[in-house]
Scaffold this motif. Structure first.
Motif, short mmCIF file in Angstrom:
data_model
loop_
_atom_site.label_atom_id
_atom_site.label_comp_id
_atom_site.label_asym_id
_atom_site.label_seq_id
_atom_site.Cartn_x
_atom_site.Cartn_y
_atom_site.Cartn_z
N LEU A 9 21.99 6.56 -8.05
CA LEU A 9 20.55 6.67 -8.32
C LEU A 9 20.22 6.29 -9.75
O LEU A 9 19.18 5.70 -10.02
N SER A 10 21.12 6.61 -10.68
CA SER A 10 20.87 6.27 -12.08
C SER A 10 20.84 4.76 -12.31
O SER A 10 20.25 4.29 -13.28
N LYS A 11 21.43 4.02 -11.41
CA LYS A 11 21.43 2.55 -11.51
C LYS A 11 20.41 1.92 -10.55
O LYS A 11 19.74 0.96 -10.89
N TYR A 12 20.34 2.47 -9.34
CA TYR A 12 19.48 1.90 -8.30
C TYR A 12 18.00 2.00 -8.65
O TYR A 12 17.26 1.02 -8.51
N ASN A 50 13.23 -0.98 -9.80
CA ASN A 50 11.96 -1.15 -10.50
C ASN A 50 11.92 -2.50 -11.21
O ASN A 50 10.91 -3.21 -11.15
N MET A 51 13.01 -2.87 -11.87
CA MET A 51 13.04 -4.15 -12.60
C MET A 51 13.01 -5.34 -11.67
O MET A 51 12.33 -6.32 -11.93
N THR A 52 13.75 -5.27 -10.57
CA THR A 52 13.88 -6.44 -9.70
C THR A 52 12.79 -6.57 -8.66
O THR A 52 12.46 -7.68 -8.26
N VAL A 53 12.22 -5.47 -8.21
CA VAL A 53 11.20 -5.53 -7.16
C VAL A 53 9.81 -5.35 -7.74
O VAL A 53 8.96 -6.23 -7.64
N ARG A 54 9.58 -4.23 -8.36
CA ARG A 54 8.24 -3.93 -8.86
C ARG A 54 7.82 -4.88 -9.98
O ARG A 54 6.76 -5.48 -9.94
N MET A 65 5.31 -14.05 -1.64
CA MET A 65 6.50 -13.79 -0.84
C MET A 65 6.13 -13.80 0.63
O MET A 65 4.98 -13.59 0.99
N THR A 66 7.13 -14.04 1.43
CA THR A 66 6.92 -14.04 2.88
C THR A 66 6.78 -12.60 3.36
O THR A 66 7.12 -11.64 2.64
N ALA A 67 6.33 -12.44 4.58
CA ALA A 67 6.23 -11.11 5.18
C ALA A 67 7.61 -10.46 5.24
O ALA A 67 7.75 -9.25 4.99
N GLN A 68 8.64 -11.22 5.53
CA GLN A 68 10.01 -10.69 5.59
C GLN A 68 10.46 -10.20 4.22
O GLN A 68 11.02 -9.11 4.10
N GLN A 69 10.20 -10.97 3.19
CA GLN A 69 10.56 -10.55 1.83
C GLN A 69 9.82 -9.27 1.43
O GLN A 69 10.41 -8.37 0.84
N LEU A 109 8.65 -6.97 3.43
CA LEU A 109 9.18 -5.86 4.23
C LEU A 109 10.51 -5.37 3.66
O LEU A 109 10.75 -4.16 3.59
N GLU A 110 11.37 -6.28 3.25
CA GLU A 110 12.66 -5.90 2.68
C GLU A 110 12.47 -5.10 1.39
O GLU A 110 13.14 -4.09 1.17
N ARG A 111 11.55 -5.55 0.55
CA ARG A 111 11.27 -4.83 -0.70
C ARG A 111 10.67 -3.46 -0.43
O ARG A 111 11.03 -2.48 -1.08
N LEU A 112 9.78 -3.39 0.53
CA LEU A 112 9.18 -2.12 0.90
C LEU A 112 10.25 -1.15 1.42
O LEU A 112 10.24 0.04 1.10
N ALA A 113 11.18 -1.66 2.20
CA ALA A 113 12.26 -0.82 2.72
C ALA A 113 13.13 -0.28 1.59
O ALA A 113 13.52 0.90 1.60
N ALA A 114 13.42 -1.11 0.59
CA ALA A 114 14.22 -0.66 -0.55
C ALA A 114 13.49 0.43 -1.33
O ALA A 114 14.09 1.44 -1.72
N LEU A 115 12.20 0.25 -1.54
CA LEU A 115 11.40 1.26 -2.25
C LEU A 115 11.28 2.54 -1.42
O LEU A 115 11.31 3.65 -1.97
N SER A 116 11.15 2.39 -0.13
CA SER A 116 11.06 3.55 0.75
C SER A 116 12.34 4.37 0.72
O SER A 116 12.30 5.61 0.70
#
Length: 85
Positions: free
Chosen positions: A36-39, A44-48, A59-63, A65-72
């Motif tokens: 968690l200390s790394k993720y 935040n840096m790579t997605v947000r 981004m595409t809908a697939q991209q 969705l993948e980012r939303l899943a990672a944040l979720s």
């Protein structure tokens, strides 16, 4: 303080504000805390940050969705953490 710094402070290895439940000497608990200390800051840096700083990139809908899943997933794990009341 930006969100990346907040995540770094919240999951700081020496004195975390939020901790994964369980015995800190347990390998799984230790792995989750360290992960968690790394993720969290990394996500935040790579997605947000990339999504908000470069508005011209679509981004595409697939991209998305993948980012939303990672944040979720991060939100789910944060919800499981223990912290100050």
């Amino acid at each position: 303080m930006d969100a990346t710094n907040v995540y770094e402070k919240v999951f700081n290895a020496r004195s975390p504000v939020l901790t994964w439940p369980g015995d800190p000497s347990d390998r799984t608990v230790s792995s989750m805390q360290n992960g968690l200390s790394k993720y969290a800051p990394g996500l935040n840096m790579t997605v947000r940050n990339t999504a908000t700083h470069v508005a011209s990139d679509e981004m595409t809908a697939q991209q998305a969705l993948e980012r939303l899943a990672a944040l979720s997933l991060l939100a789910h794990w944060i919800d499981e953490c223990e912290g100050p009341i």
